[in-house]
Scaffold this motif. Sequence first.
Motif, short mmCIF file in Angstrom:
data_model
loop_
_atom_site.label_atom_id
_atom_site.label_comp_id
_atom_site.label_asym_id
_atom_site.label_seq_id
_atom_site.Cartn_x
_atom_site.Cartn_y
_atom_site.Cartn_z
N ASN A 80 0.82 -1.19 0.00
CA ASN A 80 0.00 0.00 0.00
C ASN A 80 0.86 1.25 0.00
N PHE A 81 0.85 1.93 -1.13
CA PHE A 81 1.46 3.23 -1.35
C PHE A 81 2.98 3.25 -1.33
N GLU A 82 3.62 2.09 -1.59
CA GLU A 82 5.07 2.09 -1.71
C GLU A 82 5.55 0.85 -2.44
N LYS A 126 -4.02 -3.46 -4.65
CA LYS A 126 -3.98 -3.74 -6.08
C LYS A 126 -3.23 -2.60 -6.76
N HIS A 127 -2.11 -2.95 -7.38
CA HIS A 127 -1.23 -1.94 -7.96
C HIS A 127 -0.81 -2.35 -9.37
N GLY A 128 -0.20 -1.43 -10.06
CA GLY A 128 0.44 -1.67 -11.33
C GLY A 128 1.77 -0.94 -11.30
N VAL A 129 2.58 -1.15 -12.29
CA VAL A 129 3.84 -0.42 -12.37
C VAL A 129 4.08 0.00 -13.81
N ILE A 136 7.19 1.85 -16.02
CA ILE A 136 8.55 2.40 -16.07
C ILE A 136 8.56 3.35 -17.25
N GLN A 137 8.50 4.62 -16.94
CA GLN A 137 8.36 5.64 -17.97
C GLN A 137 9.63 5.75 -18.80
N GLY A 138 9.46 5.78 -20.09
CA GLY A 138 10.58 5.88 -21.02
C GLY A 138 11.09 4.54 -21.51
N LEU A 139 10.56 3.43 -20.95
CA LEU A 139 11.01 2.10 -21.37
C LEU A 139 9.88 1.24 -21.91
N ASN A 140 8.70 1.80 -22.05
CA ASN A 140 7.55 1.08 -22.58
C ASN A 140 7.23 -0.18 -21.76
N VAL A 141 7.31 -0.05 -20.43
CA VAL A 141 6.96 -1.15 -19.53
C VAL A 141 5.75 -0.72 -18.72
N LYS A 142 4.68 -1.50 -18.81
CA LYS A 142 3.47 -1.23 -18.02
C LYS A 142 2.89 -2.58 -17.61
N LEU A 143 2.93 -2.86 -16.31
CA LEU A 143 2.45 -4.13 -15.78
C LEU A 143 1.26 -3.88 -14.87
N SER A 199 0.65 2.47 -11.68
CA SER A 199 -0.22 2.78 -12.82
C SER A 199 -1.69 2.45 -12.56
N VAL A 200 -2.01 2.03 -11.34
CA VAL A 200 -3.39 1.71 -10.98
C VAL A 200 -3.78 2.59 -9.79
#
Length: 124
Positions: free
Chosen positions: A47-49, A73-76, A78-85, A107-108
């Motif tokens: 939660n929040f980290e 429930k989270h996402g990640v 990585i800006q500039g590397l085209n990674v979104k999970l 990202s969530v």
Amino acid sequence: MHKWILATILSVLVLFSIGLMTLGLPKSEEAESPEEAANTLKIVASNFEFDQKEYRVKAGDKKIVKLQNKRGKHGVEIQGLNVKLEGDKLEQEITFDKPGTYPLVCSVMCGEGHLEMKSVLIVE
């Protein structure tokens, strides 16, 4: 009357224990082999980290980036590397070919602390 309450509590505990033995205890996450660990960049979100303030990889490394949601429930991204999970996609293979520092954010929308949920990835 007190004996009746104790007998009821004891019966419930026994039934609960039998249920756990029958269904099995929740399994902890399987340990990764040393080779898998070396080829994986694991990001753990609570939660929040994130579990680390910064993540480091060597330029040229090819790794599987994995997101594990420990709490919430989270996402990640990585800006500039085209990674979104996020959602059903919690891992992605990537070759880190450009050195630099890349922002890593949730990202969530996960609640009040969402905007402060940040880290960085340093490609050396």
